[in-house]
Design a protein around this motif. Structure first.
Motif, PDB file in Angstrom:
ATOM      1  N   MET A 109       0.853  -1.227   0.038  1.00 32.41           N
ATOM      2  CA  MET A 109      -0.238   0.063   0.136  1.00 32.41           C
ATOM      3  C   MET A 109       1.066   1.344  -0.030  1.00 32.41           C
ATOM      4  O   MET A 109       1.974   1.331   0.688  1.00 32.41           O
ATOM      5  N   GLU A 110       0.242   2.213  -0.699  1.00 33.84           N
ATOM      6  CA  GLU A 110       0.888   3.774  -0.613  1.00 33.84           C
ATOM      7  C   GLU A 110      -0.093   4.597  -0.103  1.00 33.84           C
ATOM      8  O   GLU A 110      -1.163   4.757  -0.884  1.00 33.84           O
ATOM      9  N   LYS A 111       0.130   5.693   0.623  1.00 37.38           N
ATOM     10  CA  LYS A 111      -0.573   6.554   1.174  1.00 37.38           C
ATOM     11  C   LYS A 111      -0.108   7.799   1.096  1.00 37.38           C
ATOM     12  O   LYS A 111       0.821   8.247   2.040  1.00 37.38           O
ATOM     13  N   PRO A 112       0.049   8.644   0.147  1.00 34.16           N
ATOM     14  CA  PRO A 112       0.590  10.159   0.147  1.00 34.16           C
ATOM     15  C   PRO A 112       0.081  10.947   1.102  1.00 34.16           C
ATOM     16  O   PRO A 112      -1.176  10.826   1.756  1.00 34.16           O
ATOM     17  N   SER A 113       0.886  12.139   1.428  1.00 34.30           N
ATOM     18  CA  SER A 113       0.522  12.833   2.521  1.00 34.30           C
ATOM     19  C   SER A 113      -0.579  13.740   2.051  1.00 34.30           C
ATOM     20  O   SER A 113      -0.825  14.302   0.951  1.00 34.30           O
ATOM     21  N   GLY A 114      -1.936  13.653   2.864  1.00 28.64           N
ATOM     22  CA  GLY A 114      -3.153  14.363   2.672  1.00 28.64           C
ATOM     23  C   GLY A 114      -3.813  13.688   1.624  1.00 28.64           C
ATOM     24  O   GLY A 114      -4.993  13.979   1.363  1.00 28.64           O
ATOM     25  N   GLY A 115      -3.446  12.226   1.094  1.00 27.03           N
ATOM     26  CA  GLY A 115      -4.146  11.752   0.021  1.00 27.03           C
ATOM     27  C   GLY A 115      -4.815  10.088   0.534  1.00 27.03           C
ATOM     28  O   GLY A 115      -4.738  10.095   1.759  1.00 27.03           O
ATOM     29  N   SER A 116      -5.312   9.515  -0.232  1.00 31.93           N
ATOM     30  CA  SER A 116      -5.924   8.368   0.109  1.00 31.93           C
ATOM     31  C   SER A 116      -5.032   7.040  -0.133  1.00 31.93           C
ATOM     32  O   SER A 116      -4.103   7.062  -1.107  1.00 31.93           O
ATOM     33  N   ALA A 117      -5.222   6.039   0.536  1.00 34.51           N
ATOM     34  CA  ALA A 117      -4.458   4.751   0.353  1.00 34.51           C
ATOM     35  C   ALA A 117      -4.661   4.129  -0.909  1.00 34.51           C
ATOM     36  O   ALA A 117      -5.935   4.163  -1.338  1.00 34.51           O
ATOM     37  N   ALA A 118      -3.698   3.484  -1.426  1.00 33.32           N
ATOM     38  CA  ALA A 118      -3.907   2.838  -2.934  1.00 33.32           C
ATOM     39  C   ALA A 118      -2.859   1.752  -2.842  1.00 33.32           C
ATOM     40  O   ALA A 118      -2.015   1.559  -2.309  1.00 33.32           O
ATOM     41  N   VAL A 119      -3.662   0.528  -3.579  1.00 33.35           N
ATOM     42  CA  VAL A 119      -2.709  -0.708  -3.820  1.00 33.35           C
ATOM     43  C   VAL A 119      -1.929  -0.317  -4.990  1.00 33.35           C
ATOM     44  O   VAL A 119      -2.237  -0.076  -5.950  1.00 33.35           O
ATOM     45  N   ILE A 120      -0.382  -0.664  -4.537  1.00 33.28           N
ATOM     46  CA  ILE A 120       0.417  -0.631  -5.761  1.00 33.28           C
ATOM     47  C   ILE A 120       1.012  -2.037  -5.996  1.00 33.28           C
ATOM     48  O   ILE A 120       1.347  -2.069  -7.300  1.00 33.28           O
ATOM     49  N   GLN A 121       0.701  -2.900  -5.353  1.00 39.12           N
ATOM     50  CA  GLN A 121       1.002  -4.379  -5.792  1.00 39.12           C
ATOM     51  C   GLN A 121       0.183  -5.123  -5.077  1.00 39.12           C
ATOM     52  O   GLN A 121       0.190  -5.244  -3.888  1.00 39.12           O
ATOM     53  N   SER A 122      -0.644  -6.336  -5.719  1.00 41.83           N
ATOM     54  CA  SER A 122      -1.206  -7.274  -5.007  1.00 41.83           C
ATOM     55  C   SER A 122      -0.805  -8.712  -5.475  1.00 41.83           C
ATOM     56  O   SER A 122      -0.630  -8.785  -6.769  1.00 41.83           O
ATOM     57  N   ILE A 123      -0.766  -9.572  -4.465  1.00 43.51           N
ATOM     58  CA  ILE A 123      -0.129 -10.987  -4.884  1.00 43.51           C
ATOM     59  C   ILE A 123      -1.141 -11.957  -3.972  1.00 43.51           C
ATOM     60  O   ILE A 123      -1.257 -11.852  -2.925  1.00 43.51           O
ATOM     61  N   THR A 124      -1.384 -12.969  -4.811  1.00 41.89           N
ATOM     62  CA  THR A 124      -2.342 -13.753  -4.329  1.00 41.89           C
ATOM     63  C   THR A 124      -1.708 -15.506  -4.355  1.00 41.89           C
ATOM     64  O   THR A 124      -1.110 -15.673  -5.458  1.00 41.89           O
ATOM     65  N   ARG A 125      -1.571 -16.069  -3.356  1.00 45.14           N
ATOM     66  CA  ARG A 125      -1.136 -17.475  -3.283  1.00 45.14           C
ATOM     67  C   ARG A 125      -2.002 -18.315  -2.961  1.00 45.14           C
ATOM     68  O   ARG A 125      -2.391 -18.278  -1.601  1.00 45.14           O
ATOM     69  N   ALA A 126      -2.318 -19.402  -3.523  1.00 39.45           N
ATOM     70  CA  ALA A 126      -3.356 -20.437  -3.332  1.00 39.45           C
ATOM     71  C   ALA A 126      -2.626 -21.711  -2.638  1.00 39.45           C
ATOM     72  O   ALA A 126      -1.558 -22.003  -3.309  1.00 39.45           O
ATOM     73  N   HIS A 127      -2.913 -22.160  -1.659  1.00 35.29           N
ATOM     74  CA  HIS A 127      -2.244 -23.299  -0.991  1.00 35.29           C
ATOM     75  C   HIS A 127      -3.438 -24.402  -0.746  1.00 35.29           C
ATOM     76  O   HIS A 127      -4.258 -24.420  -0.022  1.00 35.29           O
ATOM     77  N   ALA A 128      -2.854 -25.644  -1.387  1.00 32.72           N
ATOM     78  CA  ALA A 128      -3.933 -26.607  -1.266  1.00 32.72           C
ATOM     79  C   ALA A 128      -3.889 -27.550  -0.170  1.00 32.72           C
ATOM     80  O   ALA A 128      -4.751 -27.984   0.538  1.00 32.72           O
ATOM     81  N   SER A 129      -2.725 -27.444   0.591  1.00 34.10           N
ATOM     82  CA  SER A 129      -2.255 -28.145   1.741  1.00 34.10           C
ATOM     83  C   SER A 129      -1.918 -27.377   2.947  1.00 34.10           C
ATOM     84  O   SER A 129      -1.344 -26.417   2.767  1.00 34.10           O
ATOM     85  N   THR A 130      -1.740 -28.009   4.104  1.00 35.68           N
ATOM     86  CA  THR A 130      -1.289 -27.243   5.057  1.00 35.68           C
ATOM     87  C   THR A 130       0.220 -27.287   5.185  1.00 35.68           C
ATOM     88  O   THR A 130       0.862 -28.237   4.318  1.00 35.68           O
ATOM     89  N   GLY A 131       0.887 -26.604   6.091  1.00 26.88           N
ATOM     90  CA  GLY A 131       2.495 -26.559   6.234  1.00 26.88           C
ATOM     91  C   GLY A 131       3.083 -25.116   5.916  1.00 26.88           C
ATOM     92  O   GLY A 131       2.158 -24.190   5.746  1.00 26.88           O
ATOM     93  N   ASN A 132       4.299 -24.971   5.904  1.00 28.21           N
ATOM     94  CA  ASN A 132       4.739 -23.552   5.994  1.00 28.21           C
ATOM     95  C   ASN A 132       5.215 -23.236   4.712  1.00 28.21           C
ATOM     96  O   ASN A 132       5.469 -24.245   3.717  1.00 28.21           O
ATOM     97  N   THR A 133       5.089 -22.098   4.237  1.00 26.71           N
ATOM     98  CA  THR A 133       5.227 -21.415   2.728  1.00 26.71           C
ATOM     99  C   THR A 133       5.846 -20.246   2.885  1.00 26.71           C
ATOM    100  O   THR A 133       5.899 -19.658   3.983  1.00 26.71           O
ATOM    101  N   ALA A 134       6.423 -19.703   1.794  1.00 29.86           N
ATOM    102  CA  ALA A 134       7.001 -18.402   1.558  1.00 29.86           C
ATOM    103  C   ALA A 134       6.380 -17.731   0.552  1.00 29.86           C
ATOM    104  O   ALA A 134       5.895 -18.171  -0.451  1.00 29.86           O
TER     105      ALA A 134
END
Length: 244
Positions: A179-204
């Motif tokens: 997220m990026e929020k300029p001074s006096g402005g509104s927050a906006a998404v500058i990068q969005s990442i989705t990761r799908a995990h079918a099973s349990t366990g640690n991931t990065a």
């Protein structure tokens, strides 16, 4: 040095050095032997030129001599005087300011986007956030946005996301928004990442981006899950590096 005494010109001319043409002038000329083979030496009335220098033994070294010879942009050797700090063991290299944020505890993701509470800054602890090479205060903790860092001087910023998660239920989607929020402005998404995990366990989840950021802009991230369940571990980092 060999003597020419008693030698005939026809027997010794090839070992004599001469200019490539005419006499010495203000223009550098090649120095050749009597057979016309060009040497690495050049001469003019004001300058000596060489293609390379080789020392039969290394010159003496000194940690107190401050006069040095350097090569300028025109390949001329010039003399320069250095400050004594040039040889000081305490000389610091002008490195990039960096902030490394870590969550202060394992954070359980929910369906609502949120920013975990960040650990306090302490460079002496591996479980804390870190502030590196930032005596000029390029970054500071945001006073208005929870979990954010304020970029106080405009310029390029590299953002590195390195999140370690424990997926506790199968079929879990983890969504990370930078997220990026300029001074006096509104927050906006500058990068969005989705990761799908079918099973349990640690991931990065890891990715980087470089962005020009205006003065007094807040940078931060939010994380959430869709379905299933997961937690962000305290070894996760959100790193900001000022590039200019």
């Amino acid at each position: 040095m060999a003597t020419l005494s008693g030698n005939k010109v026809k027997d010794t001319y090839s070992s004599l050095l001469k200019l490539s043409s005419n006499s010495v002038t203000t223009t550098l000329k090649d120095v050749e032997d009597g057979s016309g083979t060009t040497s690495a030496l050049k001469l003019s009335t004001t300058t000596v030129g060489v293609d390379a220098l080789n020392f039969s033994s290394l010159p003496a070294t000194s940690d107190s001599e401050l006069t040095v010879l350097l090569v300028d942009g025109s390949n001329n050797v010039v003399k320069r005087e250095l400050d004594s700090s040039a040889f000081s063991s305490s000389t610091v290299v002008f490195a990039n300011p960096m902030w490394v944020l870590r969550p202060n505890a394992s954070y359980t993701l929910t369906a609502s986007a949120a920013t975990p509470t960040q650990a306090a800054v302490s460079n002496g602890s591996n479980s804390s956030s870190h502030e590196v090479n930032d005596s000029a205060n390029h970054f500071q903790t945001s006073s208005t946005t929870t979990g954010a860092v304020t970029v106080q001087q405009a310029g390029l910023v590299k953002i590195d996301v390195n999140f370690i998660l424990e997926v506790t239920s199968g079929n879990t989607d983890v969504i990370v928004d930078v997220m990026e929020k300029p001074s006096g402005g509104s927050a906006a998404v500058i990068q969005s990442i989705t990761r799908a995990h079918a099973s349990t366990g640690n991931t990065a989840i890891g990715f980087s981006l470089v962005r020009h950021v205006d003065e007094d802009t807040d940078l931060y991230y939010t994380v959430r899950n869709s379905g299933g369940g997961a937690s962000m571990l305290i070894t996760s980092t959100f790193i900001l590096t000022k590039l200019d």
